[in-house]
Design an enzyme around this catalytic site. Structure first.
Site, PDB file in Angstrom:
ATOM      1  N   LYS A 140      62.999 100.125 -77.884  1.00  0.00           N
ATOM      2  CA  LYS A 140      64.261 100.394 -78.591  1.00  0.00           C
ATOM      3  C   LYS A 140      64.057 101.508 -79.627  1.00  0.00           C
ATOM      4  CE  LYS A 140      65.829  95.700 -77.717  1.00  0.00           C
ATOM      5  NZ  LYS A 140      65.990  94.316 -78.196  1.00  0.00           N
ATOM      6  N   GLN A 149      64.810  90.859 -83.440  1.00  0.00           N
ATOM      7  CA  GLN A 149      64.292  90.545 -82.100  1.00  0.00           C
ATOM      8  C   GLN A 149      64.037  89.044 -81.986  1.00  0.00           C
ATOM      9  OE1 GLN A 149      63.980  92.926 -79.594  1.00  0.00           O
ATOM     10  NE2 GLN A 149      63.613  91.151 -78.294  1.00  0.00           N
ATOM     11  N   ASP A 192      73.743  93.682 -81.790  1.00  0.00           N
ATOM     12  CA  ASP A 192      73.399  92.800 -80.671  1.00  0.00           C
ATOM     13  C   ASP A 192      74.597  91.940 -80.269  1.00  0.00           C
ATOM     14  OD1 ASP A 192      70.931  93.149 -79.497  1.00  0.00           O
ATOM     15  OD2 ASP A 192      69.848  91.968 -80.988  1.00  0.00           O
TER      16      ASP A 192
END
Ligand code: NAD
Length: 295
Positions: free
Chosen positions: A52, A96, A119
């Site tokens: 990412k 994450q 997200d």
């Protein structure tokens, strides 16, 4: 059979976003800035976060990686998220997952400012997605929809069977596929570990989305001729021939299933790169104050 090539589509989306960054710079505006939080040393999480961050650099975004020891207290983590929420230079925040067991993921996600939740996991954004309002769509489901759109995969009136009901993949994909949109307008069956007749349902499916986390779970005898297969799974299996000692396989028995289907995503190189492309799109939308609605 056509391969749904996530690397290719993701590269095209990244090129469009790189152009948009060039435009922002020419207008003297700030470039998108993504903050990623990684707790501990889970090898898969390390790989995902690294790609990412690398992707941000490739297209001209700024990124900040905050790494914490796996023993970090929940309070310290929440305090850092609050600092990112308050930092006007940060447009998008991702934490994450999974987090160590002593940290409550729900509390962490609820602490992220919904306007920076690239997200798309915050309940405010989930609620907007369910209501069909513009918002951040979770990256993996969003990436799947972008891929179906890119290849003009027919979805209207089709029967889609989604295997797995997680909050990050199965459930949101089932909602997006059933929407009155293109891609969308599917009749969706959302299946899970308590579904007794999975094979029977899969054999009726025009589209199968496999998000289970079990290697080669979907076998050729579960797939109708001409079906579309989206394989979300990323499973590490031992492979002594590889330097790393493992290789990645999906949730679908690729070689046997590919012979029967009309479209299929490979693993690696299918949904994985699309997830990153979708995250970058969400981050752009966060930076310019637009909420993407699958566009
Ligand atoms: P999860 O473990 O949260 O959920 C798995 C789901 O599978 C559950 O809903 C469970 O009910 C269902 N399931 C388990 N056994 C089943 C069975 N026998 N029959 C039917 N359903 C069953 O998993 P997740 O987070 O959704 O991830 C699924 C897979 O996708 C994993 O391999 C993960 O690594 C991968 N993944 C890939 C990406 C990507 O970018 N490609 C992103 C997220 C997750």
């Amino acid at each position: 059979m056509q391969i749904l090539d996530g690397k290719l589509v993701s590269a095209a989306i990244k090129a469009q976003l790189a152009d948009k960054v060039t435009e922002l710079k020419a207008l003297g505006q700030k470039v998108p800035h993504l903050a990623a939080i990684l707790v501990g040393n889970n090898p898969a999480s390390e790989t995902y976060v690294a790609s990412k961050v690398k992707s941000c650099a490739e297209i001209g975004y700024h990124s900040t990686l905050l790494r914490f020891d796996e023993k970090i207290s929940e309070k310290h983590l929440l305090d850092n998220i609050t600092l990112l929420n308050e930092n006007a230079d940060i447009d998008g925040i991702l934490v994450q997952l999974p987090l160590p067991k002593h940290i409550n993921e729900e509390v962490v996600i609820n602490t992220i400012d919904p306007s920076k939740d690239v997200d798309g996991f915050h309940p405010v954004n989930v609620g907007k997605m369910v209501s069909g309002l513009p918002t951040f769509i979770p990256a993996t489901p969003y990436g799947i929809m972008l891929m179906l759109e890119h290849y003009n995969v027919p979805t209207k009136g089709k029967h889609a069977v989604v295997i797995g009901r997680s909050h990050i993949v199965g459930t949101p994909v089932s909602i997006l596929l059933s929407r009155n949109s293109n891609p969308g307008n599917c009749t969706v069956t959302l299946t899970h570990s308590h579904t007794p007749n999975l094979k029977e349902l899969c054999l009726q499916a025009d589209i199968i989305v496999a998000a289970i986390g079990r290697p080669n779970f979907v076998t050729a005898d579960m797939v109708k001729e001409g079906a579309v297969i989206v394989d979300v799974g990323i499973n590490r299996i031992e492979d002594a021939s590889k330097k790393s000692g493992f290789r990645l396989v999906g949730d679908v028995d690729y070689n046997a299933v590919a012979e029967k289907c009309s479209f299929i995503t490979p693993v690696p190189g299918g949904v994985g790169p699309m997830t990153i492309a979708a995250l970058l799109k969400n981050t752009y939308h966060a930076a310019v104050g637009q909420k993407g609605n699958m566009n």
